[in-house]
Design an enzyme around this catalytic site. Sequence first.
Site, PDB file in Angstrom:
ATOM      1  CG  ASP A 265      -2.073   0.730   1.046  1.00  0.00           C
ATOM      2  OD1 ASP A 265      -3.268   0.316   0.618  1.00  0.00           O
ATOM      3  OD2 ASP A 265      -2.308   2.338   1.147  1.00  0.00           O
ATOM      4  CG  ASP A 310      -9.948  -4.052  -2.933  1.00  0.00           C
ATOM      5  OD1 ASP A 310     -11.134  -3.666  -3.689  1.00  0.00           O
ATOM      6  OD2 ASP A 310      -9.965  -4.267  -1.450  1.00  0.00           O
ATOM      7  CB  CYS A 363     -16.694  -1.405  -2.414  1.00  0.00           C
ATOM      8  SG  CYS A 363     -15.661  -0.278  -1.821  1.00  0.00           S
TER       9      CYS A 363
END
Length: 414
Positions: A265, A310, A363
Amino acid sequence: MPILNLNEERNTYLCTMKLFPNTVRGVVQAIDEIFNQNRYADKVIEKTLKSNPKWGARDRAFVAETIYEMVRWWRLINEVSPSKDLYHLFGTYWLLQGNKLPDWREFNGLDAYKIKTKYEKVKDIRALKQSIPDWLDQMGAALLGDKWDEEIDTLNQQASVVIRVNTLKISREELMNRLAQDGIETYSPKGYKDALVLAKRQNIFKNQAFKDGLFEVQDASSQLVAAALEVEPGMRVIDACAGAGGKSLHLAALMENKGRILSMDVEGWKLQNTKLRARRNGVSIIEPRVIEGSKTIKRLNESADRVLLDVPCSGLGVLKRNPDTKWKLSPESIEKVQKMQQEILQNYASMVKPEGLLVYATCSILPSENQLQVEKFLSSEKGKDFELMEDQKVLAHESGFDGFYIAKLKRKAK
């Protein structure tokens, strides 16, 4: 029946609640922080509960749920309230559910009949009834067409609490039985092999089974992401936008804790949480790594059997659990995140080995963040080495869980 879109069990619970000045004050102060000081609802709720340790479980549930529901219905509440006074806004919310208000001076000027009459006048305007910004209603209708009505209605309902069984330590049936012994009833949803849904909302983090690493809280739709990577024990996997590591932990369980997972990340502080969670889960194959720039990615060129992207997104698929998202977003912020998504696809796809798999997930329910991004990538120079195997467009009203998008791409052999 209440006017607002609340489930019957919860409304019955709230209708039996007697209002107390200290808990209502806690709600009002939290709403002030969220909307007038632009703070995140979950952080404000956490702080509010920590600041009031003497509140019992019932009071804490009332405060947390009322704050979330007021945030969810904020536009509608403001539309029918006689003023912008925070106590008036709370009172309007309470009356909209069919409750009665106590005779407090803070609620002077609130008339249930007038509020209901105002609601009747606006209830046929979808953006007001569903309490969303006009631009979002227009965007949703344009991109989702006939499905938008049902989708936004579902996204305004309270989310179920879903947990993912840590199969490294326990089976789903064993965990279901153990939780039942503690009075926590669950059921296993069809099509989600590691998921359990709590029959009743409650704070599951205090349960010993959580402390023992037997499960993680993770929505059922989110659990489809790791499964899409088709991992096997011994593989080298990169979770390139790992955040706090929820999907890395799921991947580790699917790999039977054999192989290697790089949890990466750009925000190093997020990865600190991954280490703690991995320890609790009994996972030893996760290696957190901060992405310090393009060199970090280049060093990993063609090194992974599987890569998960993601990516950051609008979060419109998870409005059930993050209702304040709709007040923080704008068309400009969505455009900005779309640019970032395409950059991640373009720059990170190179880490996949030939014949390896790349999964792109969001999402979000917007095609502009989902299949249109994948199409754009595949038609680009860097995307020509990949082919789309399949994709899943998970809408909340069809699945009963969060809205998600999952695309599985395969890198062609050299």
